[in-house]
Design an enzyme around this catalytic site. Structure first.
Site, PDB file in Angstrom:
ATOM      1  N   GLU A 195       0.807  -1.221   0.000  1.00  0.00           N
ATOM      2  CA  GLU A 195       0.000   0.000   0.000  1.00  0.00           C
ATOM      3  C   GLU A 195       0.844   1.277   0.000  1.00  0.00           C
ATOM      4  O   GLU A 195       0.654   2.165   0.833  1.00  0.00           O
ATOM      5  CB  GLU A 195      -0.978  -0.014   1.180  1.00  0.00           C
ATOM      6  CG  GLU A 195      -1.943  -1.186   1.127  1.00  0.00           C
ATOM      7  CD  GLU A 195      -2.908  -1.231   2.312  1.00  0.00           C
ATOM      8  OE1 GLU A 195      -2.837  -0.322   3.174  1.00  0.00           O
ATOM      9  OE2 GLU A 195      -3.719  -2.164   2.386  1.00  0.00           O
ATOM     10  N   GLU A 301      -5.966 -10.684  -1.649  1.00  0.00           N
ATOM     11  CA  GLU A 301      -6.819 -10.494  -0.471  1.00  0.00           C
ATOM     12  C   GLU A 301      -8.292 -10.445  -0.882  1.00  0.00           C
ATOM     13  O   GLU A 301      -9.051  -9.590  -0.441  1.00  0.00           O
ATOM     14  CB  GLU A 301      -6.433  -9.212   0.281  1.00  0.00           C
ATOM     15  CG  GLU A 301      -4.963  -9.154   0.662  1.00  0.00           C
ATOM     16  CD  GLU A 301      -4.580  -7.897   1.428  1.00  0.00           C
ATOM     17  OE1 GLU A 301      -5.478  -7.245   2.020  1.00  0.00           O
ATOM     18  OE2 GLU A 301      -3.378  -7.557   1.441  1.00  0.00           O
TER      19      GLU A 301
END
Length: 396
Positions: A195, A301
């Site tokens: 991220e 994910e």
């Protein structure tokens, strides 16, 4: 359904009847989806077989890509372990391998939870993803405190800022070295950085970035390669990679790093998605964009919320969820896996961010936006481990 990318699951079903519980489970496992294609309330809640009674997802996709699940150490026992062994051939730690879990204080290591996951994967011949070496969240504050006990980001003196930068990179390198050397024989793919792209554009203004610029990304990959060897597969992982602007920012960063010789093997697409978002076209474009750089793609994910964003109007109990909504979720899972199969040459792994609907971080989001009450149901197995319409769509 495009039959070109689908195959019958009769053989897998036969195997599942042998290993999933014996003759008593035959009727349940043969029940399958209703002929109407839509589940009624009782049919949805009670008449479907349990996850361990049906054909294996990992066997279904064994010629295309791995099928994984995120786990906590306590889930490696009982029914959940049975489901993991039956349906998944890859694992990732949901939290146990993040920096704050492994090294909460400098030089003090906590390996218990991570080791348990590693041992389970090893025992059952599963692939193992590592999540994550570097992240702006769930990282202990000591990383960013200078030798005088002050926050590095508050320093204004240029010489001290440079010293802090080197200290932070040294701490990061030591963390990566220690972790990679311990697990390099078991981990098959590493989320090196997580991220790093900001939703508003450009690089995330994390403490890592404020102190080191982009050097922390470069050094993290170089350190992982140094201690993991050439066989280590190194990934940069992010969410909302389907959003064109964020996809482009990530692409430009990765392209620049590759041109500098930074060892990146692939991109992890978190894929926290919703029934109505993103489009299949944007999802395809994201995979294809990074494939054009010669990189692998992994879905890291995956979960599919029943709601839009924010998740207002969440249902307060599982029984309140309409059958039609679960059918819409099934339709979207069908489209998604159809795309994954079409692009299977460029996608090596698809990992769900959980096992079943009784454990999902999305419940917390539902409660957050609904006065403390709310649930979500993002997976293909329900809160009682029964199969949902989505399972039947992706197993066919």
């Amino acid at each position: 359904m495009i039959t070109l990318f689908r195959k019958p699951f009769v053989a897998g079903l036969a195997i599942s009847l042998l290993v999933g519980g014996g003759i008593g489970n035959v009727a349940a496992a043969q029940g399958g989806p209703p002929k109407s294609g839509v589940f009624g309330e009782n049919e949805k809640r009670n008449d479907q077989p349990f996850a361990w009674q049906v054909a294996s997802l990992s066997e279904r996709y064994q010629e295309q890509f791995d099928i994984g699940a995120a786990v906590e150490p306590y889930q490696l026992e009982g029914r959940q372990a049975q489901i993991l062994k039956h349906h998944y051939n890859s694992l990732v730690a949901e939290n146990a391998m993040k920096p704050e879990s492994l090294q909460p204080r400098e030089g003090e290591w906590n390996w218990e939870g991570a080791d348990k996951i590693v041992e389970f994967a090893r025992k059952h011949n599963m692939e193992l993803r590592f999540h994550t070496l570097v992240w702006h969240s769930q990282v202990p504050e000591w990383f960013f405190i200078d030798e005088d006990g002050n926050r590095m980001v508050d320093e204004t003196d240029p010489d001290k800022r440079e010293a802090n930068k080197q200290l932070l990179l040294e701490r990061m390198e030591n963390h990566i070295k220690t972790v990679v050397e311990r697990y390099k024989d078991d981990v098959t793919s590493w989320d090196v950085v997580n991220e790093v792209i900001d939703d508003g554009g450009g690089l995330r203004e994390s403490e890592w970035y404020q102190i080191t610029g982009t050097d922390y990304i470069k050094v993290a990959f170089e350190t992982a390669r140094k201690y993991g060897g050439e066989e280590a597969k190194l990934y940069i992982n992010d969410y909302n990679t389907e959003v064109p602007s964020k996809r482009d920012d990530l692409y430009n960063l990765v392209k620049d790093l590759l041109e500098q010789g930074v060892p990146i093997d692939g991109v992890g697409h978190q894929s926290h998605i919703q029934i109505g978002w993103p489009s299949i076209e944007d999802t395809r474009a994201s995979f294809e964009k990074f494939t054009s750089l010669g990189l692998d793609n992994q879905v890291t994910e995956l979960d599919m919320s029943l709601y839009g964003w924010p998740p207002t109007g969440a249902y307060t109990s599982y029984d309140d969820i309409p059958a039609e909504l679960l059918q819409a979720q099934a339709d979207r899972y069908d489209q998604l896996f159809e795309l994954y199969e079409e692009l299977a040459a460029d996608i090596s792994s698809v990992t769900f961010w959980g096992i079943a609907d009784n454990h999902t971080w999305l419940d917390g989001r539902a409660r957050e936006y609904n006065n403390g009450v709310g649930i979500d149901a993002p997976f293909v197995f329900d809160h009682n481990y029964r199969v949902k319409p989505a399972y039947w769509r992706i197993i066919d």
